[in-house]
Design a protein around this motif. Structure first.
Motif, PDB file in Angstrom:
ATOM      1  N   UNK A   1      18.938   1.949  30.963  1.00 51.89           N
ATOM      2  CA  UNK A   1      18.601   3.155  30.212  1.00 51.89           C
ATOM      3  C   UNK A   1      19.479   4.346  30.607  1.00 51.89           C
ATOM      4  N   UNK A   2      20.555   4.096  31.335  1.00 47.00           N
ATOM      5  CA  UNK A   2      21.390   5.212  31.806  1.00 47.00           C
ATOM      6  C   UNK A   2      22.811   4.683  32.027  1.00 47.00           C
ATOM      7  N   UNK A  30      20.565   2.113  26.795  1.00 45.45           N
ATOM      8  CA  UNK A  30      20.716   3.478  26.319  1.00 45.45           C
ATOM      9  C   UNK A  30      22.027   4.017  26.865  1.00 45.45           C
ATOM     10  N   UNK A  31      22.852   4.526  25.979  1.00 45.99           N
ATOM     11  CA  UNK A  31      24.113   5.151  26.387  1.00 45.99           C
ATOM     12  C   UNK A  31      23.825   6.636  26.530  1.00 45.99           C
ATOM     13  N   UNK A  32      24.072   7.140  27.738  1.00 43.70           N
ATOM     14  CA  UNK A  32      23.677   8.524  28.052  1.00 43.70           C
ATOM     15  C   UNK A  32      24.873   9.288  28.608  1.00 43.70           C
ATOM     16  N   UNK A  33      25.869   9.510  27.758  1.00 37.57           N
ATOM     17  CA  UNK A  33      27.058  10.227  28.230  1.00 37.57           C
ATOM     18  C   UNK A  33      26.713  11.679  28.546  1.00 37.57           C
ATOM     19  N   UNK A  34      27.504  12.261  29.459  1.00 39.45           N
ATOM     20  CA  UNK A  34      27.301  13.660  29.835  1.00 39.45           C
ATOM     21  C   UNK A  34      27.546  14.561  28.622  1.00 39.45           C
ATOM     22  N   UNK A  35      26.502  15.272  28.194  1.00 36.98           N
ATOM     23  CA  UNK A  35      26.607  16.286  27.143  1.00 36.98           C
ATOM     24  C   UNK A  35      27.299  15.778  25.873  1.00 36.98           C
ATOM     25  N   UNK A  56      19.484  -0.863  21.059  1.00 34.95           N
ATOM     26  CA  UNK A  56      20.096   0.376  21.521  1.00 34.95           C
ATOM     27  C   UNK A  56      19.111   1.532  21.356  1.00 34.95           C
ATOM     28  N   UNK A  57      19.073   2.401  22.371  1.00 34.92           N
ATOM     29  CA  UNK A  57      18.273   3.619  22.273  1.00 34.92           C
ATOM     30  C   UNK A  57      19.243   4.785  22.353  1.00 34.92           C
ATOM     31  N   UNK A  58      19.153   5.721  21.431  1.00 31.42           N
ATOM     32  CA  UNK A  58      20.088   6.843  21.484  1.00 31.42           C
ATOM     33  C   UNK A  58      19.795   7.665  22.736  1.00 31.42           C
ATOM     34  N   UNK A  59      20.844   8.183  23.353  1.00 25.83           N
ATOM     35  CA  UNK A  59      20.637   8.917  24.599  1.00 25.83           C
ATOM     36  C   UNK A  59      21.730   9.925  24.892  1.00 25.83           C
ATOM     37  N   UNK A  74      17.921  13.672  30.970  1.00 21.72           N
ATOM     38  CA  UNK A  74      18.215  12.619  29.999  1.00 21.72           C
ATOM     39  C   UNK A  74      17.383  12.869  28.744  1.00 21.72           C
ATOM     40  N   UNK A  75      17.995  12.624  27.612  1.00 22.38           N
ATOM     41  CA  UNK A  75      17.251  12.693  26.351  1.00 22.38           C
ATOM     42  C   UNK A  75      17.314  11.329  25.702  1.00 22.38           C
ATOM     43  N   UNK A  76      16.145  10.745  25.431  1.00 21.35           N
ATOM     44  CA  UNK A  76      16.093   9.426  24.781  1.00 21.35           C
ATOM     45  C   UNK A  76      15.539   9.553  23.378  1.00 21.35           C
TER      46      UNK A  76
END
Ligand code: AMP
Ligand code: MN
Ligand code: MN
Ligand code: MN
Length: 284
Positions: A1-2, A30-35, A56-59, A74-76
């Motif tokens: 998730x990160x 979940x792909x959680x790129x910086x900003x 896939x979960x938007x992140x 983090x925003x999911x």
């Protein structure tokens, strides 16, 4: 998730990251790129084209400032097309460019004027991060290792550290929530703060509308984990887990060595949790 891609400071492209997740039998990524959310659309396309079973979960991972600490939120399950979110992220991007210039100036004053242009080239127009400066410092032979680049120059309080005017936690939680997403404090154990400060952070985050803590991280001290789980319980927060994957190496792997404990309420049981509907490319 990160996880991170080349859209911020990861080394794999969105397609490479998605393929790696599939090969490693990850169920949900979940792909959680910086900003930055630029990696998500190409990932959706790649999954569709190759008919992968991956969900896939938007992140996103938003940098914020709080009492002199840099806290990552983090925003999911965020709505990728949300104009307020897009506007917010473009402002963060400008702050990153501005901070990068100032880091470059500090390094130039120390006789390393060659670092800034290389760091910008390594980021190649995408999100610029301290990771790119660390890589440039290593590649140019100014430091022997990535770790040394942070220890000597880039970490908080060091010679080329620049504090950015990031958004506040309240602003980050608000922009995530109003787009339909779930705000989670990333790696709460990694802020180099006392338990007293951590308690205050979780309290204020929860008051602001944040819903979860990233409890499951690899190489997390068991006592620290217990404390974080107890904070989640105290505030009725959900728990998330993730590898904070940036690059394939012997220390980190997608989905490896991360778990929640029995007391945790998994974030994926939250009513607003959504995986991306790959048949439509819209969030369900
Ligand atoms: P930024 O978001 O540009 O401030 O860069 C922070 C990123 O640098 C983090 O997301 C990590 O990927 C990386 N980072 C931070 N501290 C260290 C460290 N001590 N060693 C290696 N990488 C680090
Ligand atoms: Mn990073
Ligand atoms: Mn982070
Ligand atoms: Mn991260």
């Amino acid at each position: 998730m990160h996880s991170h891609t080349t859209c911020s400071d990861g080394t794999l492209t969105p397609a490479e990251l998605v393929m790696r997740a599939e090969v490693k039998n990850i169920d949900v990524l979940s792909i959680t790129d910086h900003d930055c959310i630029d990696a998500i659309e190409p990932s959706i396309e790649y999954i569709k084209q190759n008919q992968l079973k991956l969900n896939l979960v938007s992140g996103v991972e938003i940098s914020t400032q709080w009492h002199g600490f840099e806290i990552h939120i983090l925003g999911y399950a965020i709505e990728l097309k949300d104009p307020k979110l897009q506007d917010f992220l473009s402002k963060q991007r400008v702050k990153r460019i501005d901070r990068a210039k100032r880091i470059g100036e500090k390094l130039a004053k120390k006789g390393m004027a060659d670092v800034y242009p290389l760091a910008m080239k390594l980021a190649s127009g995408r999100i610029i991060s301290r990771t790119h400066f660390a890589q440039a410092l290593v590649d140019l032979g100014h430091v022997p290792s990535f770790d040394q680049a942070f220890r000597k120059y880039l970490a908080k309080g060091k010679g080329a550290y620049v504090s950015a005017e990031w958004a506040t936690i309240e602003q980050a939680v608000e922009v995530i929530s109003q787009s339909g997403g779930l705000a989670v404090i990333a790696h709460p154990a990694r802020y180099d703060m006392t338990n007293k400060w951590l308690r205050k952070l979780v309290f204020e985050f929860s008051e602001a509308g944040g819903v979860g803590l990233e409890v499951g991280l690899s190489r997390l001290n068991p006592d620290h984990k217990k404390f974080i789980v107890s904070l989640a319980k105290e505030h009725g927060l959900y728990s998330s887990l993730g590898s904070d994957f940036h690059a394939p190496n012997k220390w980190t792997e997608l989905g490896r060595g991360i778990s929640l404990t029995e007391e945790c309420i998994p974030i994926w049981t939250h009513a607003d949790w959504r995986t991306i509907d790959l048949s439509e490319g819209q969030t369900l």
